[in-house]
Each structure stands twice: as structure tokens, then as C-alpha cells.
Scaffold this motif. Structure first.
Motif, PDB file in Angstrom:
ATOM      1  N   GLY A  79      -1.232  -0.289  -3.999  1.00  0.00           N
ATOM      2  CA  GLY A  79      -2.595   0.090  -3.657  1.00  0.00           C
ATOM      3  C   GLY A  79      -2.588   1.461  -3.007  1.00  0.00           C
ATOM      4  N   LEU A  80      -3.570   2.267  -3.362  1.00  0.00           N
ATOM      5  CA  LEU A  80      -3.706   3.570  -2.705  1.00  0.00           C
ATOM      6  C   LEU A  80      -5.130   3.674  -2.185  1.00  0.00           C
ATOM      7  CD1 LEU A  80      -2.543   6.430  -2.065  1.00  0.00           C
ATOM      8  CD2 LEU A  80      -3.521   7.174  -4.252  1.00  0.00           C
TER       9      LEU A  80
ATOM     10  N   LEU B 186       3.228   6.901  -5.068  1.00  0.00           N
ATOM     11  CA  LEU B 186       2.794   6.023  -6.172  1.00  0.00           C
ATOM     12  C   LEU B 186       3.583   6.343  -7.442  1.00  0.00           C
ATOM     13  CD1 LEU B 186       0.862   3.907  -7.415  1.00  0.00           C
ATOM     14  CD2 LEU B 186      -0.768   5.764  -7.819  1.00  0.00           C
TER      15      LEU B 186
ATOM     16  N   SER C 281       0.599   7.925  -0.621  1.00  0.00           N
ATOM     17  CA  SER C 281       0.267   9.168  -1.321  1.00  0.00           C
ATOM     18  C   SER C 281       0.465   9.001  -2.818  1.00  0.00           C
ATOM     19  CB  SER C 281       1.190  10.287  -0.835  1.00  0.00           C
ATOM     20  OG  SER C 281       2.523   9.980  -1.237  1.00  0.00           O
TER      21      SER C 281
ATOM     22  N   MET D 232       0.866  -1.165   0.000  1.00  0.00           N
ATOM     23  CA  MET D 232       0.000   0.000   0.000  1.00  0.00           C
ATOM     24  C   MET D 232       0.910   1.223   0.000  1.00  0.00           C
ATOM     25  SD  MET D 232      -3.093  -1.184  -0.073  1.00  0.00           S
ATOM     26  CE  MET D 232      -4.169   0.193   0.323  1.00  0.00           C
ATOM     27  N   VAL D 233       0.575   2.197  -0.818  1.00  0.00           N
ATOM     28  CA  VAL D 233       1.349   3.444  -0.801  1.00  0.00           C
ATOM     29  C   VAL D 233       0.529   4.503  -0.067  1.00  0.00           C
ATOM     30  CG1 VAL D 233       2.676   2.965  -2.884  1.00  0.00           C
ATOM     31  CG2 VAL D 233       0.465   4.121  -3.083  1.00  0.00           C
TER      32      VAL D 233
END
Ligand SMILES: Cc1cc2nc3c(=O)[nH]c(=O)nc-3n(C[C@H](O)[C@H](O)[C@H](O)COP(=O)(O)OP(=O)(O)OC[C@H]3O[C@@H](n4cnc5c(N)ncnc54)[C@H](O)[C@@H]3O)c2cc1C
Lengths: 250, 308
Positions: free
Chosen positions: B292-293, A238, A234, A231-232
Motif C-alpha cells: 500500500g502507498l 514500491l 515511497s 505499507m511502503v
């Protein structure tokens, strides 16, 4: 006009199938089963044609063991008039299914045969086209609109570039796509009524067709798993990852 | 061994997917001929003749084949089928439409949507929306196959194969073309694009798909959608990615406001890199995403466009 709707019993579309440990096939033990969603759309279309006064009788047919009677009853509850089960314990190739259906077409002489474009288990997308070939009928596959006009049917098809409309001489074959209609739910009174509608059982062996398998399933394996991702936090992160780590944008 | 590959085209341009199907044919091995059926399609034949590994191109140029009507095209293929051990088409709308007719008329099974060739009679294909992979052996002497183009690299184009004109004309006379309503887009084809950005129900309406435009412009991407977005009328049917829509496998797939139903994953999970933008941290799409964001797309998309 008589309409024939072949339907298939398949895994419920919400269920993710498991592969057997010995890789011989998928494991359907205790799995929730249903009418193939595209076949349900086919039944609905036939019922709408009947409600519009175009169709006079709807016959549903399924090839399979006794369990497929459940799906035939569902189709009867949705509005089909009578059902035929072509009984077999074997899982047949699409070509052999089409040959059995050809016999039913010869017996019943429907003006329109509506099938699902594909079943969500084998994902073959073949039976309707094969039946069209065997019966010498024209075909309108992947239909999003079906309009019967005199001795023709106009079928609007979902194609890669958009939509294509073809005019077919009746009798003809239609296979359904997702946008053709939204199937209704069977009401309780109709489910009760369906129990009394006729359901004929005909052994597949009685049709005098050579049903020898044309393909052999050598093995079934689970698909390759994707590596777990991250999971990023911001958009900045990304974009940075896509540029420097994945290197898919510059 | 000789193999016939049916060309997908629009009478002007050969689809690059045909080059990928040729790769699958070459993996089986043997003489590979490409059949171009259409009208005024000579330029397509010339493009097909360039495909590396092709030995011969057959052209059937007639009005009966202009719209790829299944009844006519299948009859044409049937007439020349005796010369081939294997007949192949790409699993796009044309191939999916007419090939089972060819198989039935030849009284053989069709093996659909192959993703690999194990030998001249054994093929690998996804079943159950790609949740299982089947290895299937054909027991027929003649093989009829459709090919999932995304699973094969495109054959090159440094060839100049012989072009032969066929005079066969078959108009079955039971079907006719009424009209096409094709989506006009300056963007790359979904199936051929190296970057795809797709929107789902989370986009809320068709207008909001404009939020994807600027990003697609900057990335040279194609725009796709989930079934929910198509059913709701946000975008046309030809944008649907999935088990029963288009199969894509780009270098980068960005899923925006898409939950990740198995039917959607079936159409994109072979993408090299997957990005998911979704406000629900539990959305299943995150399980297949490389990046994933968790964010509201209405904030994330304008920012992404600005930062590219
Ligand atoms: C026979 C059959 C065939 C099918 N074939 C296909 C197919 O080919 N392709 C396909 O796609 N589907 C297909 N489906 C449908 C599939 O089962 C799902 O219903 C569909 O994919 C859901 O689309 P969606 O993810 O856009 O919508 P939803 O599942 O409703 O997901 C919307 C997502 O958007 C997120 N979201 C909402 N608002 C925001 C916001 N502001 N910011 C960020 N995120 C937000 C939500 O958290 C949610 O995860 C098929 C179904 C059947 C039965």
C-alpha cells in the motif's frame, strides 16, 4: 402496455455477509435487507416508461415469505401500481422461480418484463433468461438503454467489448445493468399511498408446479483470507519490492 | 461422460478463456467437444481444435449466429444437447446471456460461475460478492454450468482435434442485431492481461486516466476501473472490474484512487499481488493490498511512470 417487474429481497449491498459457524449457509439473522439494487433499477425503468406514457400499468411480483412484502411496498412507493407475493418459505432455485413467474406472465400478459440482471446474494444471473426461455420471449440482458418503438423494443446491452444493441419483438424480457438509470427515492407521501395499493398473496403451492429443489447446498465457507500486506513509504520502495520481492515486474 | 464446451470468440479469434473452461471440463473428465457457433468462423474452429484435451470441434457457421443472439444460440445448443451429460460455457457476456436459456429449455438448473470442480455433479462457486464460497451439488441428470475462467489455468494448444460441420440452423426470428459500439484498444484484454492497473473516482475525470496510459504501456498492462469511474462517465462500461463487471486475477493488480468497496474487491481480490495507491490511510483497499502507498495519485503516478 403492461409491465411486469419481478423483484427480490436481499441483503443490503453495504453489509458484508457472515458465514455460519457450522458452514451450513450464510447468517442473515438481524441483517439489514433491501430490494436487490438491480431490481430497484428495473422498477425505476418501468416507472419512467409509465411517466413517458409508454407503460399503462406496473405490476411488481416477488417470490418469498411474508418479509418480502416490505420490498413490494417499497416498489409500490416508487411507483408500481399493484403487487403480487408468491408465498413460499423455501429458498427456490432460479429455474423454479422462473416457472412461477411464467405463470404470472400467462395470467397478466405483460408486454414487457423487466428484471435485475443478477441478485447480489446468489449472484446467479439466470432468472430473466430462464423466464425468457420458458415464455418463448426474446431477451435483452444487461441493459443500459431501453427504447420501446411500436411492437419492438431496442435494448442496448453492456457486453464485454463495449455495447451491443438488439431489437426484440414484444412481448420481451429485459434485464437491467447498472447504467440503465439512477433509481429515485420514495417520497413520504408515496410511501403512505403505497400502503393502500393492492398486494395479492398467492401461495406458491397453488400454481401446480413441481418445485422440487434441483441443487443442494452442501456447505458454505468463508473465502481464503489474503496475507496481510505492508505499507511502503515511497514509489522507489514500491518499485523495488515489485521487482525483487514480488517479482511481478522486471 | 461427454461434455460440450461453448467457445467464446469474435468470429476471428478464440478467447483464451475458452482454454480455461476446457481445463474445468477436463477436471470433470470425459470426452470434451467444443462448439463454435458464428459466421465465417472456420479459423476459430481451427484454433479450438488445437486445445489440448479436446476430442472434437463442432462448427455451426451461419449468419444466424454472427452476433451470438441468445435466442438462436440457445436453440442450437438445445438441438445437440441430448449427446452430452454436461454443457459448459465461460461466464463472459455470451455465456451469461444464453446459457440460462439452455438450462430452462432442458428443464435443469444452471450452476453459475464455478471456480472449482469437486466431482461430476458437485461444484464450488462464490456467492455474496465472493464473501462466501458455496459447494453446490446438482441433482439434475444433465448439468449446465458457467465457468469463472480466472479460477482455471488455460489448457495448452498442441492438439489437432477433428472438426465437424453442423448443418443446424435456427433463427428464432424474434430478435435481431442492430449495432455494436465496441471499445477499440491496442491493450491486452482485461480478462487475459497479466498486469492490470485500474482507476477509480479519485481519478476525477476521464482525461486523468491518461496518467495510467504511460504506466500501462511500460508494463504491458490492461486498464480497468471501478464502477464509480464508469458511472461518472470517465471511461466505458467494459472497463468495470467487480462483482457485476469483469472478474480479473492478474499477477499484478494496481488500484489507484479506488476505496475498495466489497463489490470492487469481488472482481480483483484473487489477483496474485495487489498494490493500492490512495491518499486515505483508512481506505479498505489497503486491507487486501500486498503493498500500500498512501499518496496523492497525481504525484505518485508520474513518478511511478518515470521510475519503471
Ligand atoms: C449492485 C451494485 C453493484 C456494484 N458493482 C460494482 C462493480 O462491479 N465494481 C465496482 O468497482 N463497484 C461496484 N459497485 C459500487 C461500489 O459499491 C462502490 O461504490 C465503488 O466501487 C466505488 O468506486 P471508487 O472506489 O472508485 O470510489 P470511492 O469509493 O469514492 O473511492 C474513491 C477513492 O479515491 C481516493 N482518492 C480520491 N482522490 C485521491 C487522490 N488525489 N489520490 C489518491 N487517492 C484519492 C479516496 O481516498 C477514495 O478511497 C456496485 C454497487 C452496487 C450497489
Amino acid at each position: 402496455m403492461k409491465v411486469l417487474v419481478p423483484i427480490k429481497r436481499v441483503i443490503d449491498y453495504n453489509v458484508k455477509v457472515r458465514v455460519k459457524a457450522d458452514n451450513s449457509d450464510v447468517d442473515l439473522t438481524n441483517t439489514k435487507m433491501a430490494i436487490n439494487p438491480f431490481c430497484e433499477i428495473a422498477v425505476e425503468e418501468a416507472v419512467r416508461l409509465k411517466e413517458a406514457g409508454t407503460a399503462t400499468e406496473i405490476i411488481v411480483v416477488s417470490v418469498g415469505d411474508k418479509t418480502c412484502q416490505e420490498q413490494l411496498r417499497t416498489a409500490l412507493a416508487l411507483g408500481a401500481d399493484r403487487a403480487i407475493q408468491i408465498e413460499t418459505d423455501e429458498s427456490l432455485d432460479a429455474l423454479n422461480i422462473a416457472k412461477l413467474l411464467q405463470k404470472i406472465v400467462e395470467e397478466e400478459q405483460p408486454q414487457l418484463v423487466i428484471l435485475g440482471k443478477q441478485s447480489i446474494d446468489s449472484d446467479n444471473n439466470q432468472t430473466g433468461q430462464m423466464l425468457a426461455a420458458l415464455t418463448g420471449m426474446a431477451q435483452g440482458t444487461f441493459a443500459s438503454e431501453v427504447v420501446v418503438e411500436g411492437d419492438k423494443v431496442n435494448v442496448t446491452r453492456e457486453v464485454d467489448g463495449g455495447l451491443q444493441t438488439v431489437a426484440l419483438t414484444l412481448p420481451a424480457i429485459v434485464t437491467t445493468d447498472l447504467r440503465l438509470n439512477e433509481p429515485r427515492y420514495a417520497s413520504l407521501p408515496n410511501i403512505m399511498k403505497a400502503k393502500r395499493k393492492p398486494l395479492d398473496v398467492k401461495p406458491a403451492a397453488d400454481f401446480g408446479i413441481n418445485l422440487t429443489a434441483r441443487t443442494s447446498l452442501l456447505k458454505v465457507t468463508p473465502p481464503a483470507e489474503r496475507q496481510a500486506g505492508i505499507m511502503v513509504g515511497s514509489i522507489d520502495e514500491l518499485v523495488e519490492k515489485l521487482k525483487t520481492e514480488a517479482k511481478v515486474i522486471s | 461422460m461427454s461434455i460440450l464446451v461453448y467457445a467464446e470468440h469474435d468470429n476471428k479469434n478464440l478467447k483464451t478463456e475458452t482454454n480455461k473452461t476446457v481445463t474445468a471440463a477436463l477436471k470433470i473428465g470425459g470426452d470434451v467437444h467444443v462448439l463454435v457457433a458464428g459466421t465465417n468462423c472456420q479459423s476459430v474452429a481451427e484454433q479450438a481444435a488445437k486445445i489440448t484435451g479436446v476430442n472434437k470441434v463442432l462448427v455451426a457457421d451461419n449468419a444466424a449466429y454472427e452476433h451470438q443472439l441468445a435466442e438462436n444460440v440457445s436453440a442450437l445448443v438445445l438441438e445437440i444437447a441430448a449427446d452430452y451429460d454436461t454443457i459448459m460455457a465461460t461466464a463472459l457476456t455470451t455465456g451469461k446471456n444464453f446459457m440460462p436459456r439452455v438450462a430452462a429449455l432442458l428443464d435443469v438448473a444452471q450452476i453459475s460461475d464455478i471456480i472449482d470442480v469437486e466431482s461430476a455433479d458437485t461444484f464450488v462457486r462464490p456467492i455474496y460478492a465472493g464473501n462466501a464460497i458455496a459447494t453446490v451439488k446438482s441433482l439434475d441428470t444433465k448439468k449446465v454450468l458457467t465457468v469463472r475462467a480466472t479460477a482455471f489455468d488455460a489448457a495448452g494448444s498442441d492438439n489437432s482435434a477433428e472438426i465437424v460441420t453442423l448443418s443446424n440452423v435456427t433463427d428464432a426470428g424474434i430478435s435481431s442485431h442492430v449495432k455494436d459500439e465496441l471499445t477499440v484498444s491496442a491493450r491486452p484484454d482485461l480478462g487475459a492481461a497479466s498486469i492490470v492497473i485500474s482507476g477509480g473516482r479519485g481519478m476525477q475525470n476521464g482525461d486523468n486516466f491518461k496518467l495510467l496510459d504511460g504506466i500501462a504501456d511500460k508494463l504491458g498492462a490492461a486498464i480497468g476501473a471501478s464502477r464509480a469511474a464508469v458511472d461518472a462517465g470517465f471511461v466505458p462500461n467494459d472497463m468495470q472490474v467487480g462483482q457485476t463487471g469483469k472478474i480479473v486475477a492478474p499477477d499484478l493488480y494496481i488500484a489507484v484512487g479506488i476505496s475498495g468497496a466489497i463489490q470492487h474487491l469481488a472482481g480483483m481480490k484473487d489477483s496474485k499481488v495487489i498494490v493500492a495507491i490512495n491518499k486515505d490511510p483508512e481506505a479498505p483497499i489497503f486491507q487486501v493490498a500486498d503493498y500500500g502507498l498512501e499518496a496523492d495519485l497525481f504525484d505518485a503516478l508520474p513518478e511511478l511512470e518515470a521510475k519503471l
